[in-house]
Write an enzyme that holds these catalytic residues in place. Structure first.
Site, short mmCIF file in Angstrom:
data_model
loop_
_atom_site.label_atom_id
_atom_site.label_comp_id
_atom_site.label_asym_id
_atom_site.label_seq_id
_atom_site.Cartn_x
_atom_site.Cartn_y
_atom_site.Cartn_z
N ARG A 82 51.75 35.82 -39.78
CA ARG A 82 50.73 34.65 -39.55
C ARG A 82 49.38 35.05 -38.72
O ARG A 82 48.41 34.30 -39.08
CB ARG A 82 51.70 33.59 -38.42
CG ARG A 82 52.90 33.37 -38.88
CD ARG A 82 52.72 32.42 -40.03
NE ARG A 82 53.89 31.73 -40.69
CZ ARG A 82 54.21 31.20 -41.60
NH1 ARG A 82 53.28 31.06 -42.55
NH2 ARG A 82 55.42 30.86 -42.03
N ARG A 88 44.72 23.17 -38.48
CA ARG A 88 43.32 22.39 -38.40
C ARG A 88 43.30 21.13 -37.64
O ARG A 88 42.41 20.43 -37.73
CB ARG A 88 43.10 22.13 -40.07
CG ARG A 88 43.06 23.15 -41.11
CD ARG A 88 42.62 22.50 -42.53
NE ARG A 88 43.96 21.98 -42.88
CZ ARG A 88 44.97 22.79 -43.54
NH1 ARG A 88 44.70 24.04 -43.59
NH2 ARG A 88 46.17 22.30 -43.87
N THR A 118 57.97 26.29 -47.98
CA THR A 118 59.05 26.32 -46.76
C THR A 118 59.49 24.85 -46.92
O THR A 118 59.00 23.82 -47.01
CB THR A 118 58.25 26.49 -45.64
OG1 THR A 118 57.45 27.53 -45.88
CG2 THR A 118 59.35 26.81 -44.57
N HIS A 177 56.62 20.49 -43.74
CA HIS A 177 56.06 21.96 -43.39
C HIS A 177 54.51 21.86 -43.35
O HIS A 177 53.99 22.25 -42.58
CB HIS A 177 56.66 23.02 -44.34
CG HIS A 177 55.88 24.26 -44.31
ND1 HIS A 177 56.30 25.02 -43.27
CD2 HIS A 177 55.17 24.84 -45.35
CE1 HIS A 177 55.67 26.36 -43.52
NE2 HIS A 177 54.83 26.22 -44.59
N TYR A 186 42.94 33.41 -44.66
CA TYR A 186 43.14 32.48 -45.67
C TYR A 186 42.23 31.59 -46.27
O TYR A 186 42.45 31.01 -47.32
CB TYR A 186 44.51 31.54 -45.12
CG TYR A 186 44.03 30.25 -44.45
CD1 TYR A 186 44.30 29.11 -45.00
CD2 TYR A 186 43.77 30.55 -43.12
CE1 TYR A 186 43.77 27.91 -44.40
CE2 TYR A 186 43.33 29.33 -42.44
CZ TYR A 186 43.43 28.03 -43.09
OH TYR A 186 43.09 26.78 -42.39
N TYR A 203 53.85 24.77 -51.99
CA TYR A 203 53.54 24.43 -50.57
C TYR A 203 54.04 23.03 -50.58
O TYR A 203 53.18 22.02 -50.21
CB TYR A 203 52.26 24.43 -50.19
CG TYR A 203 51.55 24.26 -48.76
CD1 TYR A 203 52.22 25.02 -47.78
CD2 TYR A 203 50.55 23.49 -48.59
CE1 TYR A 203 51.60 24.78 -46.50
CE2 TYR A 203 50.11 23.20 -47.29
CZ TYR A 203 50.87 23.99 -46.38
OH TYR A 203 50.24 23.93 -44.92
N GLU A 212 56.82 27.15 -37.18
CA GLU A 212 57.13 25.40 -36.59
C GLU A 212 58.21 25.55 -35.44
O GLU A 212 58.01 24.89 -34.59
CB GLU A 212 57.60 24.86 -37.85
CG GLU A 212 56.65 24.86 -39.21
CD GLU A 212 57.39 24.32 -40.19
OE1 GLU A 212 57.65 25.22 -41.20
OE2 GLU A 212 57.51 23.09 -40.52
CA CA Z 1 55.60 30.22 -48.80
#
Ligand code: CA
Length: 426
Positions: free
Chosen positions: A240, A145, A353, A136, A247, A131, A367
């Site tokens: 998503r 958040r 990403t 991203h 998550y 990540y 995004e």
């Molecule tokens: Ca990924």
């Protein structure tokens, strides 16, 4: 570095992804079963046959007679360089004529890419997804958040990742089935079970480890750089709505485990060497173990197209570049080993990403459509907030040299409708 001229004429076209400077490795089949090959222009050279005929000699034992490159990669950087040098000599204009001067061998060893079916080029032993792109992480963090807490406190100090699933890494052009999962729309008390309504892609580069390290033996960033065999385009398909509910606190699980697509051709680190570039300035100094000894990102232009079912006309929805990463693959690999984690030949590391700072430079629908609030308008007038059944996502990328490019081919996948509702009573 200047363009190398090959006796394979299509390799000298400035627009081909596969000039002699590239020599990417892939596993292909025609009438015979899958075998190792190298791409040159619009052709594939059958490496299994060249080894069998003694034109390419790698080690005492054959290593290119398997439908994957793991055995060759395990032999390490010296062997990789020798094979690349030998193939360059065989394919360069006025080089060694062991192939070009043997009409019988030529007829058997050269295959048109149009006639070949591609397969996974390696046995993917493990898959880790990082990540490591700041744009991203900031965009997604803001949506999940709020802007105040967009970047987690650890983000500027380490490449964050999670251990993904190697079992569902698939070759480009494999159909991607919309997953079922637990969904909990905002404002509702209880989750329900259904097909994802917010199916998304993630434009990434996949790093392929050629050599591994044993458990308990951390490697430096410079050592990690030497272990990397090459790179592929990678689509980390993401649900998503499943992700948003599942998550916390351990990260993605079902939302990412259903499929990850990779492109067919491994572009070697050697081919990308002329395109190394520096990472951006660090906002906070990194701990010494994570500091790079030389530029370890690459200048690779990336593009992502979306084509609705039955439509001929793709819409380019994003353009970005691998140099937008905050952490390099070598830093990710080094960090992966610091606690003692074993890494193996055939390990696949997703970059995370790759988004850029400009509009239409983001590598995910999440995004690009601002969390679904601003759907994209496609060339045919249709709108998309997330992916619909029948949509095809195609990623491509290349590093641009003078009058040649080192390209990745493409990584594509078409979305298939979810399976019928499973029967829980049986
Ligand atoms: Ca990924």
């Amino acid at each position: 570095m200047k363009r190398l001229t090959s006796w394979v004429e299509s390799a000298n076209n400035p627009d081909t992804d596969f000039p002699l400077n590239n020599l990417p490795y892939g596993v292909f089949s025609t009438d015979e079963g899958p075998r190792c090959g190298v791409a040159i222009g619009d052709l594939i050279v059958d490496l299994c046959l060249l080894e069998e005929e003694g034109v390419v000699l790698i080690s005492g034992e054959p290593v290119l007679d398997a439908p994957f490159f793991n055995e060759m990669m395990e032999l390490g950087p010296k062997v990789w360089a020798e094979l690349r040098a030998r193939l360059t000599d065989l394919l360069i204009l006025d080089g060694d004529d062991a192939l070009s001067g043997d009409p019988d061998l030529l007829a058997r060893a050269l295959i048109s890419q149009e006639d070949a079916t591609m397969h996974l080029p390696i046995v993917v032993t493990e898959f880790t997804d990082f990540y490591s792109n700041r744009h991203h992480a900031t965009n997604v963090g803001t949506m999940f958040r709020g802007a105040e807490n967009a970047l987690p406190p650890n983000w500027l100090h380490m490449p964050i990742g999670y251990n993904g699933r190697a079992s569902t890494v698939v070759i480009s052009e494999t159909e991607i089935r919309r997953p079922w999962g637990q969904l909990k729309p905002p404002g509702q008390d209880m989750p329900y079970f259904g097909p994802s309504k917010r199916l998304d892609m993630e434009l990434e580069l996949g790093t392929i480890l050629g050599t591994g390290v044993k458990m308990g033996q951390p490697v430096s960033v410079a050592e990690a750089d030497q272990m990397i065999f090459g790179y592929v385009l990678l689509n980390d398909w993401s649900a998503r709505d499943i992700q948003a509910w599942e998550y916390q606190p351990l990260g993605p699980f079902q939302s990412k485990a259903f499929a990850t697509s990779i492109s067919a051709w491994i572009v070697t680190a050697a081919a990308l060497e002329p395109f190394r570039t520096e990472a951006e300035a660090r906002e906070k100094p990194l701990l010494p173990y994570l500091c790079e000894t030389k530029p370890m990102l690459y200048d690779i232009s990336l593009e992502m197209d979306l084509t609705p079912d039955g439509d001929e006309q793709p819409t380019t929805i994003a353009r970005t570049n691998y140099k937008e990463m905050y952490y390099s693959a070598a830093q990710q690999l080094c960090h992966h080993t610091i606690g003692g984690c074993q890494m193996n030949t055939g390990d696949l590391l997703g970059s995370g990403t790759i988004s850029g700072p400009e509009p239409q430079s983001q590598g995910s629908m999440l995004e690009l459509s601002l969390g679904g609030k601003q759907p994209l308008t496609l060339t045919n007038g249709q709108q998309r907030a997330f992916l619909e059944d029948g949509d095809t996502v195609t990623m491509s990328g290349h590093a641009q040299g003078p009058n040649y490019r080192v390209g990745f081919g493409h990584c594509s996948g078409k979305i298939a409708a979810a399976i019928a509702q499973p029967d829980w009573s049986k």
